[in-house]
Design a protein around this motif. Sequence first.
Motif, PDB file in Angstrom:
ATOM      1  N   UNK A 137      37.464  -3.570  -2.059  1.00 58.46           N
ATOM      2  CA  UNK A 137      37.415  -2.300  -1.338  1.00 58.46           C
ATOM      3  C   UNK A 137      36.085  -2.151  -0.597  1.00 58.46           C
ATOM      4  N   UNK A 138      34.993  -2.573  -1.250  1.00 55.21           N
ATOM      5  CA  UNK A 138      33.682  -2.504  -0.611  1.00 55.21           C
ATOM      6  C   UNK A 138      33.594  -3.469   0.572  1.00 55.21           C
ATOM      7  N   UNK A 139      34.128  -4.665   0.409  1.00 57.51           N
ATOM      8  CA  UNK A 139      34.097  -5.659   1.482  1.00 57.51           C
ATOM      9  C   UNK A 139      34.925  -5.172   2.678  1.00 57.51           C
ATOM     10  N   UNK A 140      36.050  -4.544   2.393  1.00 55.99           N
ATOM     11  CA  UNK A 140      36.865  -3.984   3.468  1.00 55.99           C
ATOM     12  C   UNK A 140      36.105  -2.886   4.211  1.00 55.99           C
ATOM     13  N   UNK A 141      35.339  -2.093   3.472  1.00 54.60           N
ATOM     14  CA  UNK A 141      34.546  -1.040   4.090  1.00 54.60           C
ATOM     15  C   UNK A 141      33.405  -1.624   4.928  1.00 54.60           C
ATOM     16  N   UNK A 142      32.793  -2.718   4.455  1.00 54.47           N
ATOM     17  CA  UNK A 142      31.738  -3.388   5.220  1.00 54.47           C
ATOM     18  C   UNK A 142      32.285  -3.862   6.559  1.00 54.47           C
ATOM     19  N   UNK A 143      33.456  -4.525   6.524  1.00 51.65           N
ATOM     20  CA  UNK A 143      34.140  -4.948   7.740  1.00 51.65           C
ATOM     21  C   UNK A 143      33.443  -6.063   8.497  1.00 51.65           C
ATOM     22  N   UNK A 144      34.121  -6.567   9.528  1.00 52.93           N
ATOM     23  CA  UNK A 144      33.574  -7.570  10.443  1.00 52.93           C
ATOM     24  C   UNK A 144      33.033  -8.791   9.710  1.00 52.93           C
ATOM     25  N   UNK A 145      33.738  -9.241   8.661  1.00 55.96           N
ATOM     26  CA  UNK A 145      33.283 -10.410   7.911  1.00 55.96           C
ATOM     27  C   UNK A 145      34.211 -11.592   8.187  1.00 55.96           C
ATOM     28  N   UNK A 146      33.610 -12.782   8.166  1.00 53.63           N
ATOM     29  CA  UNK A 146      34.394 -13.990   8.327  1.00 53.63           C
ATOM     30  C   UNK A 146      34.594 -14.725   7.017  1.00 53.63           C
ATOM     31  N   UNK A 147      33.576 -14.646   6.144  1.00 44.34           N
ATOM     32  CA  UNK A 147      33.640 -15.334   4.858  1.00 44.34           C
ATOM     33  C   UNK A 147      33.119 -14.441   3.742  1.00 44.34           C
ATOM     34  N   UNK A 148      33.713 -14.601   2.584  1.00 43.76           N
ATOM     35  CA  UNK A 148      33.169 -14.072   1.335  1.00 43.76           C
ATOM     36  C   UNK A 148      32.853 -15.294   0.487  1.00 43.76           C
ATOM     37  N   UNK A 149      31.591 -15.488   0.141  1.00 42.90           N
ATOM     38  CA  UNK A 149      31.176 -16.681  -0.608  1.00 42.90           C
ATOM     39  C   UNK A 149      30.740 -16.260  -2.002  1.00 42.90           C
ATOM     40  N   UNK A 150      31.459 -16.744  -3.003  1.00 38.49           N
ATOM     41  CA  UNK A 150      31.217 -16.368  -4.402  1.00 38.49           C
ATOM     42  C   UNK A 150      30.748 -17.584  -5.204  1.00 38.49           C
ATOM     43  N   UNK A 151      30.039 -17.317  -6.285  1.00 36.46           N
ATOM     44  CA  UNK A 151      29.802 -18.362  -7.267  1.00 36.46           C
ATOM     45  C   UNK A 151      31.116 -18.687  -7.969  1.00 36.46           C
ATOM     46  N   UNK A 152      31.195 -19.877  -8.511  1.00 34.85           N
ATOM     47  CA  UNK A 152      32.446 -20.317  -9.161  1.00 34.85           C
ATOM     48  C   UNK A 152      32.892 -19.354 -10.258  1.00 34.85           C
ATOM     49  N   UNK A 153      31.916 -18.853 -11.039  1.00 31.70           N
ATOM     50  CA  UNK A 153      32.229 -17.962 -12.162  1.00 31.70           C
ATOM     51  C   UNK A 153      30.949 -17.279 -12.607  1.00 31.70           C
TER      52      UNK A 153
END
Length: 268
Positions: free
Chosen positions: A105-121
């Motif tokens: 929900x927060x990422x959607x609010x940020x908007x204009x993103x191409x990638x979300x990069x997460x740690x494996x776990x």
Amino acid sequence: MANKIVVPIKQVPETKSVKMDEKTGTVIREGVDSIVNPLDLYAIEAALRLRDRYGGEIVGISMGPKKSVKALKEAVSMGVDSAILLSDRAFAGSDTWATSLILASAIRKIGDFGLVVCGERATDGDTGQVGPGIASFLGIPALTYVSRIQDLSDKLCRAERLIEDGREILETSLPAVLTVIKEAGEPRLPTLRGKKRAKDLDVQIWGNDELGIDPDKIGLKGSPTRVVKIYRPKVARKCTIAEAKDEASVGPAVDRMCGFLADKGVLQ
């Protein structure tokens, strides 16, 4: 590629400080020494390398109590451009499902993103579920166990991922979620300039008033995972002790140990 790379960052208890609340089944975080989840550092490094090659802005986000600002400022000192903390009593006790919903929900609010990069776990939960969970709630592709991001364009990302019997190269459309492993790159150290910028940075804080999520879907109430019971295992087996306190007792101790092993079929 869109202008922003979003990196979720979690503050976790140091391994030696991990404690569980036996009543709620959740990790006790108050009064415990915390650090940035070590595997998130590789996600930060991967995002920084992408920005160095392709430009753009890196946004770090974290969910937790107000003290999680420290983790975000560490990320900024490494080179992350801006930071947002998701903090609200309504978020407390969220499992991986609810956490993924809040972050998405927060990422959607940020908007204009191409990638979300997460740690494996994360090292406290060790599930590896939040990255794919974010992708599911956003309705975008996910590549897991990424060891190298080979190429990036406005519409596609080509990445190498580690699998059980080798490696494979995949392409995915953007936007997408990547979860990266240690092979993605050794995390860089914070710089003096970065530390100064982090010190002066005003981290935005968003609660559920900003995100507008149904309260029944977050926190303990909205978490379908239930820890039914937590307990410390008791060792009930009886031990055989072969003790040698001086030279005279060495022989009998060895005989007793050999006899024990012979009874178990270890020695013939």
